[in-house]
Design a protein around this motif. Structure first.
Motif, mmCIF file in Angstrom:
data_model
loop_
_atom_site.group_PDB
_atom_site.id
_atom_site.type_symbol
_atom_site.label_atom_id
_atom_site.label_comp_id
_atom_site.label_asym_id
_atom_site.label_seq_id
_atom_site.Cartn_x
_atom_site.Cartn_y
_atom_site.Cartn_z
ATOM 1 N N HIS A 188 0.834 -1.189 0.000
ATOM 2 C CA HIS A 188 0.000 0.000 0.000
ATOM 3 C C HIS A 188 0.875 1.246 0.000
ATOM 4 O O HIS A 188 1.971 1.252 0.540
ATOM 5 N N GLU A 189 0.359 2.300 -0.605
ATOM 6 C CA GLU A 189 1.088 3.561 -0.615
ATOM 7 C C GLU A 189 0.927 4.306 0.701
ATOM 8 O O GLU A 189 1.750 5.129 1.068
ATOM 9 N N GLU A 190 -0.175 4.016 1.436
ATOM 10 C CA GLU A 190 -0.407 4.723 2.683
ATOM 11 C C GLU A 190 0.631 4.310 3.735
ATOM 12 O O GLU A 190 1.085 3.179 3.740
ATOM 13 N N PRO A 191 1.003 5.216 4.626
ATOM 14 C CA PRO A 191 1.946 4.849 5.687
ATOM 15 C C PRO A 191 1.311 3.878 6.667
ATOM 16 O O PRO A 191 0.090 3.844 6.833
ATOM 17 N N ILE A 192 2.125 3.028 7.290
ATOM 18 C CA ILE A 192 1.638 2.108 8.306
ATOM 19 C C ILE A 192 1.169 2.922 9.513
ATOM 20 O O ILE A 192 1.787 3.914 9.902
ATOM 21 N N SER A 193 0.067 2.503 10.122
ATOM 22 C CA SER A 193 -0.471 3.225 11.269
ATOM 23 C C SER A 193 0.425 3.043 12.491
ATOM 24 O O SER A 193 1.291 2.169 12.539
ATOM 25 N N GLU A 194 0.162 3.861 13.495
ATOM 26 C CA GLU A 194 0.914 3.787 14.746
ATOM 27 C C GLU A 194 0.505 2.554 15.543
ATOM 28 O O GLU A 194 -0.598 2.020 15.385
ATOM 29 N N TRP A 195 1.410 2.105 16.403
ATOM 30 C CA TRP A 195 1.096 0.982 17.274
ATOM 31 C C TRP A 195 0.007 1.382 18.275
ATOM 32 O O TRP A 195 0.008 2.492 18.807
ATOM 33 N N VAL A 196 -0.893 0.461 18.549
ATOM 34 C CA VAL A 196 -1.958 0.648 19.526
ATOM 35 C C VAL A 196 -1.814 -0.419 20.597
ATOM 36 O O VAL A 196 -1.640 -1.602 20.290
ATOM 37 N N GLN A 197 -1.874 -0.004 21.855
ATOM 38 C CA GLN A 197 -1.875 -0.953 22.957
ATOM 39 C C GLN A 197 -3.262 -1.582 23.061
ATOM 40 O O GLN A 197 -4.259 -0.891 23.244
ATOM 41 N N MET A 198 -3.343 -2.902 22.944
ATOM 42 C CA MET A 198 -4.637 -3.581 22.969
ATOM 43 C C MET A 198 -5.150 -3.799 24.395
ATOM 44 O O MET A 198 -6.344 -4.044 24.597
ATOM 45 N N PHE A 199 -4.270 -3.738 25.355
ATOM 46 C CA PHE A 199 -4.584 -4.060 26.751
ATOM 47 C C PHE A 199 -4.107 -2.927 27.634
ATOM 48 O O PHE A 199 -2.946 -2.517 27.550
ATOM 49 N N ASN A 200 -5.002 -2.402 28.486
ATOM 50 C CA ASN A 200 -4.663 -1.231 29.304
ATOM 51 C C ASN A 200 -3.856 -1.563 30.548
ATOM 52 O O ASN A 200 -3.450 -0.666 31.295
ATOM 53 N N GLY A 201 -3.613 -2.850 30.806
ATOM 54 C CA GLY A 201 -2.795 -3.246 31.947
ATOM 55 C C GLY A 201 -3.524 -3.261 33.270
ATOM 56 O O GLY A 201 -2.950 -3.650 34.300
ATOM 57 N N LYS A 202 -4.813 -2.872 33.273
ATOM 58 C CA LYS A 202 -5.557 -2.755 34.533
ATOM 59 C C LYS A 202 -6.766 -3.675 34.605
ATOM 60 O O LYS A 202 -7.067 -4.249 35.660
ATOM 61 N N ASP A 203 -7.491 -3.777 33.496
ATOM 62 C CA ASP A 203 -8.709 -4.588 33.505
ATOM 63 C C ASP A 203 -8.980 -5.079 32.085
ATOM 64 O O ASP A 203 -8.175 -4.844 31.175
ATOM 65 N N LEU A 204 -10.097 -5.750 31.895
ATOM 66 C CA LEU A 204 -10.424 -6.338 30.595
ATOM 67 C C LEU A 204 -11.379 -5.455 29.788
ATOM 68 O O LEU A 204 -12.125 -5.944 28.939
ATOM 69 N N ASP A 205 -11.333 -4.159 30.039
ATOM 70 C CA ASP A 205 -12.122 -3.218 29.259
ATOM 71 C C ASP A 205 -11.729 -3.320 27.785
ATOM 72 O O ASP A 205 -10.545 -3.287 27.450
ATOM 73 N N GLY A 206 -12.717 -3.473 26.909
ATOM 74 C CA GLY A 206 -12.438 -3.617 25.486
ATOM 75 C C GLY A 206 -12.293 -5.056 25.025
ATOM 76 O O GLY A 206 -12.026 -5.296 23.845
ATOM 77 N N TRP A 207 -12.481 -5.998 25.946
ATOM 78 C CA TRP A 207 -12.375 -7.416 25.607
ATOM 79 C C TRP A 207 -13.661 -8.141 25.997
ATOM 80 O O TRP A 207 -14.281 -7.808 27.015
ATOM 81 N N THR A 208 -14.054 -9.156 25.201
ATOM 82 C CA THR A 208 -15.279 -9.909 25.449
ATOM 83 C C THR A 208 -14.980 -11.402 25.493
ATOM 84 O O THR A 208 -14.453 -11.955 24.521
ATOM 85 N N PRO A 209 -15.326 -12.094 26.593
ATOM 86 C CA PRO A 209 -15.101 -13.542 26.653
ATOM 87 C C PRO A 209 -16.225 -14.325 25.991
ATOM 88 O O PRO A 209 -17.385 -13.900 25.980
#
Length: 269
Positions: A30-51
């Motif tokens: 792709h000609e577009e630049p690669i996006s920045e890294w994103v932290q998937m886990f906040n280190g505190k809880d499972l906010d943003g995750w679904t079991p």
């Protein structure tokens, strides 16, 4: 299908003319630049995750299977009072991805439920291009997805590579043809159960997929698609064999073996 073959030939030509032994990867498609890294886990809880755990509804974190301790996501069975009962589980990240580069570190613990299947010993994984967790039925054992399989030494001196590919309800093309095997071994070395291992997954939609271990490419395959067996109890409307897997959800696995995940990062390509 002609488009797929042509695309595969072009991508293979480009990829094998480049060096892929290290994790430093540029977006050559792709000609577009690669996006920045994103932290998937906040280190505190499972906010943003679904079991989603087999025999339970989506969102039910049965017996606190997935938990957070000291900035690490743990798969822990301390609260399982009635045995494992085939409660295969997955913890899904909140959004789907198509082309991406994901990195994480993992280590097994010495906890394993003896009533789990023998193959689950020192075995876990990360699923990708998975169906959405809300579409996984209560009595569906595995999500239709592709897996970056994590293994550690079972018997001293016996090779057991990590970074393998497994395919519940899916197929991939390996060495020029659809491979009928459920799992394809990588070329990685064997690690002790308590070693921290650096894992990477590089995916270009429904084209090329690379598995990396400690910075080295250990497996490459292409054209992930719905098909194959192993997954059971799914909604038939979801499993359309031959349909290309262009995107999907990412899930951390629990299958009777304790495991730790940390430093989960992702960037879109």
């Amino acid at each position: 299908m002609i488009r797929k073959v042509f695309q595969f030939a072009i991508l293979s030509s480009i990829l094998f003319s480049c060096t892929h032994n290290k994790a430093e990867v540029t977006d050559i498609f792709h000609e577009e630049p690669i996006s920045e890294w994103v932290q998937m886990f906040n280190g505190k809880d499972l906010d943003g995750w679904t079991p989603k755990i087999y025999h339970h509804e989506t969102g039910d974190n049965y017996s606190n299977t997935f938990r957070v301790k000291d900035g690490i996501i743990e798969v822990n069975y301390d609260d399982y009072k009635e045995g494992f009962n085939d409660r295969y589980g997955h913890l899904f990240y909140e959004k789907p991805f198509s082309s991406f580069h994901m990195t994480w570190e993992y280590r097994f613990t010495d906890q394993w439920l003896t009533d789990a299947a023998s193959y689950t010993y020192r075995n876990s994984g990360v699923m990708f291009h998975s169906q959405a967790p809300k579409t996984i039925l209560k009595e569906q054992d595995w999500p239709i997805s592709v897996e970056w399989q994590m293994l550690a030494e079972e018997k001293e001196g016996v090779a057991r590579p990590t970074g393998n590919m497994c395919s519940p309800g899916t197929d991939v093309v390996y060495e020029g043809k659809v491979d009928p095997r459920h799992c394809i071994n990588s070329s990685s070395p064997t690690f002790k159960w308590d070693d921290w291992v650096s894992a990477e997954l590089i995916v270009y939609g429904d084209s090329i997929v690379h598995h990396l271990v400690n910075g080295d490419t250990v497996l490459t395959y292409s054209l992930p698609q719905i098909g194959g067996g192993v997954a059971n109890g799914y909604d038939p409307a979801i499993k359309i064999d031959g349909q290309a897997l262009t995107s999907g959800y990412i899930g951390l696995q629990s299958e009777g073996q304790g495991v730790l995940f940390k430093d989960l990062r992702i960037r879109e390509l």
